[in-house]
Design a protein around this motif. Structure first.
Motif, PDB file in Angstrom:
ATOM      1  N   TRP A   1      25.548  -9.315 -10.793  1.00 24.36           N
ATOM      2  CA  TRP A   1      26.079 -10.672 -10.689  1.00 24.36           C
ATOM      3  C   TRP A   1      27.295 -10.474  -9.670  1.00 24.36           C
ATOM      4  CZ3 TRP A   1      26.155 -15.232 -12.788  1.00 24.36           C
ATOM      5  CH2 TRP A   1      27.559 -15.967 -12.730  1.00 24.36           C
ATOM      6  N   PRO A   2      27.453 -11.627  -8.892  1.00 24.07           N
ATOM      7  CA  PRO A   2      26.757 -12.930  -9.241  1.00 24.07           C
ATOM      8  C   PRO A   2      25.805 -13.411  -8.242  1.00 24.07           C
ATOM      9  CG  PRO A   2      28.664 -13.395  -7.759  1.00 24.07           C
ATOM     10  CD  PRO A   2      28.711 -11.963  -7.892  1.00 24.07           C
ATOM     11  N   ASP A   3      25.449 -12.634  -7.142  1.00 19.88           N
ATOM     12  CA  ASP A   3      24.569 -13.353  -6.187  1.00 19.88           C
ATOM     13  C   ASP A   3      23.656 -11.980  -5.417  1.00 19.88           C
ATOM     14  OD1 ASP A   3      26.494 -11.892  -4.735  1.00 19.88           O
ATOM     15  OD2 ASP A   3      27.019 -13.558  -3.504  1.00 19.88           O
ATOM     16  N   THR A   4      23.540 -10.838  -6.078  1.00 13.57           N
ATOM     17  CA  THR A   4      22.914  -9.808  -5.420  1.00 13.57           C
ATOM     18  C   THR A   4      21.582  -9.342  -6.136  1.00 13.57           C
ATOM     19  OG1 THR A   4      25.135  -9.159  -4.483  1.00 13.57           O
ATOM     20  CG2 THR A   4      23.156  -7.489  -4.408  1.00 13.57           C
ATOM     21  N   LEU A   5      20.615  -9.082  -5.199  1.00 10.32           N
ATOM     22  CA  LEU A   5      19.371  -8.474  -5.704  1.00 10.32           C
ATOM     23  C   LEU A   5      19.299  -6.926  -5.271  1.00 10.32           C
ATOM     24  CD1 LEU A   5      16.744  -8.996  -7.441  1.00 10.32           C
ATOM     25  CD2 LEU A   5      15.673  -9.551  -5.165  1.00 10.32           C
ATOM     26  N   ARG A   6      19.284  -5.970  -6.001  1.00 15.86           N
ATOM     27  CA  ARG A   6      19.316  -4.681  -5.352  1.00 15.86           C
ATOM     28  C   ARG A   6      17.858  -3.948  -5.830  1.00 15.86           C
ATOM     29  NH1 ARG A   6      24.579  -1.281  -7.675  1.00 15.86           N
ATOM     30  NH2 ARG A   6      23.808  -0.080  -5.858  1.00 15.86           N
ATOM     31  N   ILE A   7      17.515  -3.447  -4.642  1.00 17.87           N
ATOM     32  CA  ILE A   7      16.073  -2.721  -4.811  1.00 17.87           C
ATOM     33  C   ILE A   7      16.232  -1.199  -4.151  1.00 17.87           C
ATOM     34  CG2 ILE A   7      13.816  -2.732  -3.731  1.00 17.87           C
ATOM     35  CD1 ILE A   7      14.119  -5.818  -3.234  1.00 17.87           C
ATOM     36  N   THR A   8      15.622  -0.356  -5.099  1.00 15.86           N
ATOM     37  CA  THR A   8      15.624   0.953  -5.059  1.00 15.86           C
ATOM     38  C   THR A   8      14.112   1.371  -4.520  1.00 15.86           C
ATOM     39  OG1 THR A   8      17.446   1.684  -6.308  1.00 15.86           O
ATOM     40  CG2 THR A   8      15.842   3.471  -5.731  1.00 15.86           C
ATOM     41  N   LEU A   9      13.741   1.807  -3.401  1.00 21.28           N
ATOM     42  CA  LEU A   9      12.156   1.868  -3.249  1.00 21.28           C
ATOM     43  C   LEU A   9      11.961   3.284  -2.771  1.00 21.28           C
ATOM     44  CD1 LEU A   9       9.676   0.218  -2.235  1.00 21.28           C
ATOM     45  CD2 LEU A   9      10.594   0.034  -0.059  1.00 21.28           C
ATOM     46  N   LYS A  10      10.703   3.646  -3.052  1.00 23.78           N
ATOM     47  CA  LYS A  10      10.287   5.147  -2.958  1.00 23.78           C
ATOM     48  C   LYS A  10       8.870   5.206  -2.181  1.00 23.78           C
ATOM     49  CE  LYS A  10      10.337   9.687  -2.893  1.00 23.78           C
ATOM     50  NZ  LYS A  10      11.590  10.509  -2.301  1.00 23.78           N
ATOM     51  N   GLU A  11       8.588   5.407  -1.056  1.00 25.61           N
ATOM     52  CA  GLU A  11       7.285   5.373  -0.339  1.00 25.61           C
ATOM     53  C   GLU A  11       6.452   6.622  -0.805  1.00 25.61           C
ATOM     54  OE1 GLU A  11       8.353   3.205   3.772  1.00 25.61           O
ATOM     55  OE2 GLU A  11       7.839   5.209   3.708  1.00 25.61           O
ATOM     56  N   HIS A  12       5.113   6.268  -0.693  1.00 24.73           N
ATOM     57  CA  HIS A  12       4.144   7.584  -0.860  1.00 24.73           C
ATOM     58  C   HIS A  12       4.524   8.612   0.219  1.00 24.73           C
ATOM     59  CE1 HIS A  12       1.775   6.088  -4.347  1.00 24.73           C
ATOM     60  NE2 HIS A  12       1.823   5.070  -3.902  1.00 24.73           N
ATOM     61  N   GLN A  13       4.301   9.715   0.015  1.00 20.87           N
ATOM     62  CA  GLN A  13       4.240  10.673   1.079  1.00 20.87           C
ATOM     63  C   GLN A  13       2.766  11.364   1.193  1.00 20.87           C
ATOM     64  OE1 GLN A  13       6.848  14.150   0.997  1.00 20.87           O
ATOM     65  NE2 GLN A  13       5.661  15.210   2.286  1.00 20.87           N
ATOM     66  N   ALA A  14       1.890  10.898   1.953  1.00 16.91           N
ATOM     67  CA  ALA A  14       0.501  11.401   2.174  1.00 16.91           C
ATOM     68  C   ALA A  14       0.556  12.941   2.467  1.00 16.91           C
ATOM     69  CB  ALA A  14      -0.171  10.399   3.424  1.00 16.91           C
TER      70      ALA A  14
ATOM     71  N   PRO B   1       0.900  -1.388  -0.004  1.00 18.99           N
ATOM     72  CA  PRO B   1       0.074   0.178   0.099  1.00 18.99           C
ATOM     73  C   PRO B   1       0.898   1.369   0.035  1.00 18.99           C
ATOM     74  CG  PRO B   1      -1.028  -1.701   1.441  1.00 18.99           C
ATOM     75  CD  PRO B   1       0.314  -2.179   1.012  1.00 18.99           C
ATOM     76  N   TRP B   2       1.929   1.474   0.736  1.00 17.07           N
ATOM     77  CA  TRP B   2       2.533   2.596   0.943  1.00 17.07           C
ATOM     78  C   TRP B   2       3.712   2.728  -0.097  1.00 17.07           C
ATOM     79  CZ3 TRP B   2       1.288   6.749   3.555  1.00 17.07           C
ATOM     80  CH2 TRP B   2       0.403   6.800   4.390  1.00 17.07           C
ATOM     81  N   VAL B   3       3.952   1.638  -1.059  1.00 16.64           N
ATOM     82  CA  VAL B   3       4.912   1.968  -1.907  1.00 16.64           C
ATOM     83  C   VAL B   3       4.728   2.538  -3.174  1.00 16.64           C
ATOM     84  CG1 VAL B   3       6.658   0.532  -3.417  1.00 16.64           C
ATOM     85  CG2 VAL B   3       6.044  -0.226  -1.399  1.00 16.64           C
ATOM     86  N   ARG B   4       5.353   3.580  -3.437  1.00 19.82           N
ATOM     87  CA  ARG B   4       5.043   4.588  -4.589  1.00 19.82           C
ATOM     88  C   ARG B   4       5.661   3.832  -5.689  1.00 19.82           C
ATOM     89  NH1 ARG B   4       6.732  10.801  -5.428  1.00 19.82           N
ATOM     90  NH2 ARG B   4       5.579  11.126  -7.347  1.00 19.82           N
ATOM     91  N   TYR B   5       6.895   3.535  -5.855  1.00 20.14           N
ATOM     92  CA  TYR B   5       7.491   2.765  -6.817  1.00 20.14           C
ATOM     93  C   TYR B   5       8.812   2.083  -6.492  1.00 20.14           C
ATOM     94  CZ  TYR B   5      11.055   6.329  -7.148  1.00 20.14           C
ATOM     95  OH  TYR B   5      12.001   7.460  -7.205  1.00 20.14           O
ATOM     96  N   ALA B   6       9.123   1.046  -7.365  1.00 23.03           N
ATOM     97  CA  ALA B   6      10.257  -0.021  -6.887  1.00 23.03           C
ATOM     98  C   ALA B   6      11.176  -0.141  -8.148  1.00 23.03           C
ATOM     99  CB  ALA B   6       9.999  -1.353  -6.048  1.00 23.03           C
ATOM    100  N   HIS B   7      12.435  -0.117  -8.036  1.00 30.10           N
ATOM    101  CA  HIS B   7      13.285  -0.506  -9.100  1.00 30.10           C
ATOM    102  C   HIS B   7      14.182  -1.759  -8.746  1.00 30.10           C
ATOM    103  CE1 HIS B   7      15.769  -0.058 -12.516  1.00 30.10           C
ATOM    104  NE2 HIS B   7      16.956  -0.066 -12.016  1.00 30.10           N
ATOM    105  N   VAL B   8      14.083  -2.829  -9.354  1.00 31.41           N
ATOM    106  CA  VAL B   8      14.760  -4.153  -8.915  1.00 31.41           C
ATOM    107  C   VAL B   8      15.576  -4.491  -9.963  1.00 31.41           C
ATOM    108  CG1 VAL B   8      14.337  -6.656  -8.241  1.00 31.41           C
ATOM    109  CG2 VAL B   8      12.786  -4.751  -7.513  1.00 31.41           C
ATOM    110  N   VAL B   9      16.967  -4.911  -9.736  1.00 29.16           N
ATOM    111  CA  VAL B   9      17.971  -5.266 -10.691  1.00 29.16           C
ATOM    112  C   VAL B   9      18.622  -6.421 -10.143  1.00 29.16           C
ATOM    113  CG1 VAL B   9      18.136  -3.167 -12.010  1.00 29.16           C
ATOM    114  CG2 VAL B   9      19.744  -3.461 -10.114  1.00 29.16           C
ATOM    115  N   LYS B  10      19.043  -7.196 -10.885  1.00 26.31           N
ATOM    116  CA  LYS B  10      20.147  -8.316 -10.458  1.00 26.31           C
ATOM    117  C   LYS B  10      21.391  -7.817 -10.567  1.00 26.31           C
ATOM    118  CE  LYS B  10      17.893 -11.472 -12.986  1.00 26.31           C
ATOM    119  NZ  LYS B  10      17.489 -12.863 -13.643  1.00 26.31           N
TER     120      LYS B  10
END
Length: 246
Positions: A90-103, A79-88
């Motif tokens: 190499w060799p073993d990492t998942l990177r997530i950039t997250l922005k929340e909604h500001q009500a 519910p509170w996530v505005r958008y996410a950016h997900v990339v893999k």
């Protein structure tokens, strides 16, 4: 052999090696596992544990088979996530950039508006009592928020922000300030009418020993004021003219 042909041969060999590796079982779920999670986010409304649980909804852990877009979709369903950016990586990492909604406002009593005027839903909206309430059409939410912010700026001389604003399908606005004053703007000349109130606010207060309860600004050169006196509502036309309403 020219460089273009050399590059074509190299790419073809790499593709062939990848196919051979897949056929030989080298690329499997239990090999080349993603074991590291890197997150860039400022947590205010969600927690790291909630995020980890959402990532875990995608059971595949092989670097080659893990679907980053599916992880992104799962995270953005929060519910509170505005958008996410997900990339893999190499060799073993998942990177997530997250922005929340500001009500910034409660929208139509059961939804919220973020800082860009986007409508979003969360649970327990009623607990966000400090936020102003806005009422309008979803398709006009961005323009409604922009007008609301502008009106608040113009009302600074009055000394009270807007606690509730309502705009109907004809574009007619009604405001309630945090001191309880109801302001009727009508469907046109909104900024000019608010400026008239702001510029004559001291004169309005001097006209009575009571605070006004309602101000109707739908007049060309003046406005109607209503306040409570001896438990009865009375009206007074201030000050300049009583031209036809718009």
């Amino acid at each position: 052999m020219n460089k273009t042909l050399q590059l074509t041969i190299i790419i073809s060999l790499l593709v062939l090696l990848l196919v051979v590796a897949m056929m030989s079982g080298l690329i499997q779920s239990d090999r080349w596992r993603v074991t590291q999670l890197e997150v860039a986010a400022e947590y205010k409304r969600i927690t790291p544990e909630q995020l980890r649980l959402m990532v875990a909804k995608t059971p595949e852990r092989s670097f080659f088979r893990l679907n980053a877009e599916q992880v992104k979709s799962n995270i953005e369903s929060m519910p509170w996530v505005r958008y996410a950016h997900v990339v893999k990586q190499w060799p073993d990492t998942l990177r997530i950039t997250l922005k929340e909604h500001q009500a910034v406002a409660i929208w139509n009593d059961n939804e919220l508006l973020n800082q860009s005027g986007q409508v979003f839903k969360v649970d327990a909206v009623s607990q966000l009592k400090a936020l102003p309430k806005l009422f309008g059409n979803d398709e006009d939410s961005k323009a409604t928020l922009e007008s609301f912010n502008r009106f608040n700026q113009l009302l600074q001389p009055v000394g009270f922000e807007i606690s509730q604003a309502r705009v109907n399908e004809r574009g007619a606005w009604e405001l309630i300030l945090r001191n309880g004053l109801q302001v009727i703007l009508g469907s046109e000349k909104h900024e000019a009418r608010i400026l008239r109130l702001a510029e004559t606010w001291e004169e309005l207060l001097a006209a009575s020993d009571r605070l006004p309860e309602l101000v109707d600004l739908r007049y060309s050169n003046g406005y109607v004021v209503r306040w409570r006196e001896n438990n009865e509502l009375t009206e007074q036309l201030l000050s300049f003219a009583h031209n036809e309403m718009g």
